[in-house]
Design a protein around this motif. Structure first.
Motif, mmCIF file in Angstrom:
data_model
loop_
_atom_site.group_PDB
_atom_site.id
_atom_site.type_symbol
_atom_site.label_atom_id
_atom_site.label_comp_id
_atom_site.label_asym_id
_atom_site.label_seq_id
_atom_site.Cartn_x
_atom_site.Cartn_y
_atom_site.Cartn_z
ATOM 1 N N GLY A 87 0.815 -1.207 0.000
ATOM 2 C CA GLY A 87 0.000 0.000 0.000
ATOM 3 C C GLY A 87 0.848 1.256 0.000
ATOM 4 N N LYS A 88 2.120 1.115 0.401
ATOM 5 C CA LYS A 88 3.039 2.253 0.318
ATOM 6 C C LYS A 88 3.694 2.148 -1.063
ATOM 7 C CE LYS A 88 6.557 4.710 2.791
ATOM 8 N NZ LYS A 88 7.606 4.707 3.757
ATOM 9 N N THR A 143 0.813 2.327 -6.987
ATOM 10 C CA THR A 143 0.225 3.658 -6.842
ATOM 11 C C THR A 143 -0.308 3.841 -5.426
ATOM 12 O OG1 THR A 143 -1.972 2.944 -7.561
ATOM 13 C CG2 THR A 143 -0.462 3.705 -9.276
ATOM 14 N N GLN A 144 -0.612 5.063 -5.092
ATOM 15 C CA GLN A 144 -1.217 5.373 -3.803
ATOM 16 C C GLN A 144 -2.272 6.444 -4.059
ATOM 17 O OE1 GLN A 144 1.675 6.461 -0.846
ATOM 18 N NE2 GLN A 144 0.340 5.835 0.797
ATOM 19 N N LYS A 145 -3.515 6.133 -3.735
ATOM 20 C CA LYS A 145 -4.624 7.055 -3.966
ATOM 21 C C LYS A 145 -4.643 7.549 -5.419
ATOM 22 C CE LYS A 145 -4.695 8.530 0.815
ATOM 23 N NZ LYS A 145 -4.339 9.543 1.782
ATOM 24 N N LYS A 146 -4.409 6.611 -6.336
ATOM 25 C CA LYS A 146 -4.414 6.879 -7.781
ATOM 26 C C LYS A 146 -3.367 7.907 -8.206
ATOM 27 C CE LYS A 146 -8.993 5.207 -8.376
ATOM 28 N NZ LYS A 146 -10.348 5.304 -8.700
ATOM 29 N N PHE A 163 8.293 13.127 -9.469
ATOM 30 C CA PHE A 163 7.120 13.989 -9.498
ATOM 31 C C PHE A 163 5.872 13.151 -9.256
ATOM 32 C CE2 PHE A 163 10.269 16.290 -11.965
ATOM 33 C CZ PHE A 163 10.177 17.548 -11.401
ATOM 34 N N VAL A 164 5.108 13.519 -8.232
ATOM 35 C CA VAL A 164 3.855 12.834 -7.933
ATOM 36 C C VAL A 164 2.789 13.396 -8.860
ATOM 37 C CG1 VAL A 164 2.108 12.329 -6.184
ATOM 38 C CG2 VAL A 164 4.539 12.482 -5.523
ATOM 39 N N LEU A 165 2.170 12.488 -9.603
ATOM 40 C CA LEU A 165 1.142 12.855 -10.575
ATOM 41 C C LEU A 165 -0.030 11.880 -10.465
ATOM 42 C CD1 LEU A 165 3.610 13.235 -13.559
ATOM 43 C CD2 LEU A 165 2.315 15.119 -12.550
ATOM 44 N N LYS A 166 -1.176 12.265 -10.943
ATOM 45 C CA LYS A 166 -2.291 11.329 -11.027
ATOM 46 C C LYS A 166 -1.899 10.256 -12.045
ATOM 47 C CE LYS A 166 -5.990 14.219 -9.392
ATOM 48 N NZ LYS A 166 -5.780 13.806 -8.039
#
Length: 182
Positions: A48-49, A96-99, A84-87
């Motif tokens: 989940g991480k 992924t985490q929270k999409k 870079f965190v992106l959708k």
């Protein structure tokens, strides 16, 4: 070990310790759930991480992330290795985490060469047990990972690495970019 051999290992669901711009990483095919689960086991990381993902270029990034013009400028202008965190899209929930997912376009010569033979995102998390410092000498991986070392299929040695800090992380899913890790 040459890049085509590493690509064969990744395509077969294997895990490789490989140098990056910052620390040695555990690499696997991000699209292969069995390989990703191996990395979770090796690191003793809770499921989940999510993991950072390497992509070949902006075109590959756009296959797996929602990228608008403003984030594209931030990504292209990065001066230091930055995730870079992106959708995200078209990715397993295991990476992924929270999409969302953290993506990096690597400038490391060995990784760029690997992408000549491997055309999918690569999980590239620090080579360590969760909560420990990244290994500086990948030849010691058997001592570091113990019985889980047998889940590692290859090691690419590129010298002793004294860096202990991973790459910068910037969240581009917010209205303004947020630095998560400097």
């Amino acid at each position: 070990m040459d890049a085509s051999k590493i690509a064969q290992i990744l395509n077969a669901g294997g895990v490789v310790i490989h140098p990056t711009e910052t620390v040695y990483g555990l690499f696997c095919d991000a699209s292969n759930p069995v390989a990703v689960l191996k990395v979770y086991r090796i690191k003793n990381r809770p499921i989940g991480k999510s993991f950072p993902l390497l992509v070949k270029d902006i075109n590959m990034l756009m296959d797996y992330a929602i990228v608008t013009d403003k984030p594209k400028k931030n990504i292209k202008s990065a001066k230091v290795p930055t995730n870079f965190v992106l959708k995200s899209k078209n990715l397993s929930p295991l990476v992924t985490q929270k999409k969302t997912a953290a993506f990096r376009i690597s400038r490391h010569a060995k990784i760029k060469k690997l992408f000549h033979y491997f055309d999918k995102p690569i999980v590239a998390t620090s080579a360590n047990v969760a909560g420990q410092k990244p290994i500086s000498d990948p030849r010691t991986y058997k001592e570091v990972f113990g019985e889980k070392a047998n889940l590692i299929d290859a090691v690419v040695f590129a010298g002793i690495n004294r860096k202990i800090k991973g790459s910068k992380i910037v969240d581009l899913t917010k209205v303004k970019p947020v630095v998560v890790r400097k």
